[in-house]
Design a protein around this motif. Sequence first.
Motif, PDB file in Angstrom:
ATOM      1  N   MET A   1       0.835  -1.110  -0.038  1.00 36.00           N
ATOM      2  CA  MET A   1      -0.106  -0.087  -0.113  1.00 36.00           C
ATOM      3  C   MET A   1       1.020   1.237  -0.200  1.00 36.00           C
ATOM      4  SD  MET A   1      -2.848   1.192   2.830  1.00 36.00           S
ATOM      5  CE  MET A   1      -2.437  -0.200   3.651  1.00 36.00           C
ATOM      6  N   GLN A  74      -9.723   7.776  -5.756  1.00 36.36           N
ATOM      7  CA  GLN A  74      -9.090   6.229  -5.957  1.00 36.36           C
ATOM      8  C   GLN A  74      -7.816   6.462  -5.308  1.00 36.36           C
ATOM      9  OE1 GLN A  74      -9.175   5.541 -10.381  1.00 36.36           O
ATOM     10  NE2 GLN A  74     -10.463   7.112 -10.676  1.00 36.36           N
ATOM     11  N   TYR A  75      -7.140   7.716  -5.349  1.00 40.47           N
ATOM     12  CA  TYR A  75      -5.873   7.777  -4.589  1.00 40.47           C
ATOM     13  C   TYR A  75      -6.330   7.457  -3.112  1.00 40.47           C
ATOM     14  CZ  TYR A  75      -1.539   9.466  -3.086  1.00 40.47           C
ATOM     15  OH  TYR A  75      -0.183  10.012  -2.279  1.00 40.47           O
ATOM     16  N   ASP A  77      -8.431   5.735  -1.638  1.00 43.78           N
ATOM     17  CA  ASP A  77      -8.888   4.267  -1.464  1.00 43.78           C
ATOM     18  C   ASP A  77      -7.492   3.558  -1.486  1.00 43.78           C
ATOM     19  OD1 ASP A  77     -10.924   2.281  -1.045  1.00 43.78           O
ATOM     20  OD2 ASP A  77     -10.135   1.647  -3.375  1.00 43.78           O
ATOM     21  N   GLN A  78      -6.719   3.748  -2.422  1.00 36.49           N
ATOM     22  CA  GLN A  78      -5.350   3.054  -2.592  1.00 36.49           C
ATOM     23  C   GLN A  78      -4.636   3.133  -1.432  1.00 36.49           C
ATOM     24  OE1 GLN A  78      -3.675   4.594  -6.088  1.00 36.49           O
ATOM     25  NE2 GLN A  78      -4.956   3.433  -7.486  1.00 36.49           N
ATOM     26  N   CYS A  79      -4.540   4.186  -0.824  1.00 31.99           N
ATOM     27  CA  CYS A  79      -3.886   4.436   0.388  1.00 31.99           C
ATOM     28  C   CYS A  79      -4.411   4.172   1.676  1.00 31.99           C
ATOM     29  CB  CYS A  79      -3.122   6.020   0.395  1.00 31.99           C
ATOM     30  SG  CYS A  79      -2.108   6.278  -0.919  1.00 31.99           S
ATOM     31  N   SER A  80      -5.475   3.948   1.774  1.00 33.30           N
ATOM     32  CA  SER A  80      -6.580   3.678   2.934  1.00 33.30           C
ATOM     33  C   SER A  80      -6.379   4.971   3.710  1.00 33.30           C
ATOM     34  CB  SER A  80      -5.979   2.416   3.737  1.00 33.30           C
ATOM     35  OG  SER A  80      -6.093   1.398   2.909  1.00 33.30           O
ATOM     36  N   LYS A  84     -12.807   9.314   2.650  1.00 35.09           N
ATOM     37  CA  LYS A  84     -12.635   9.033   1.083  1.00 35.09           C
ATOM     38  C   LYS A  84     -13.759   9.215   0.140  1.00 35.09           C
ATOM     39  CE  LYS A  84     -12.397   4.216   1.436  1.00 35.09           C
ATOM     40  NZ  LYS A  84     -11.516   2.924   1.233  1.00 35.09           N
TER      41      LYS A  84
END
Length: 111
Positions: A1, A74-75, A77-80, A84
């Motif tokens: 991540m 999206q970003y 979400d990718q980085c939790s 968001k």
Amino acid sequence: MPNFDQNFEATRLAMLAKQYPEVVKENGKVVFCAEDNEARLSGTRWMVEDEIFEKATESGFKVHLIELLDNFIQYRDQCSELPKKEGVVHFGDGGLNIEWLPHGSTDLSNS
């Protein structure tokens, strides 16, 4: 991540503001939200004068801001990174800033 870059959103919003000075000099805001089950933008509500909305649409600002919001969601979400799913982009005085809100904070999330 990947690690979340705290400057990612502000940098890109500043770049967008420089591209569209005639739009961001006016006061307004855009409320947005993402689908519950997807990290994608699902809705926006523009709270600006009609002439500014037209200027935002005709100039390409509206499309670019929507694409940017989708990228931010999206970003995050990718980085939790939370929150968001929902927020507000404020503009005026030549700048843009984003305020992220807890899920369920906007009426868009309930529609």
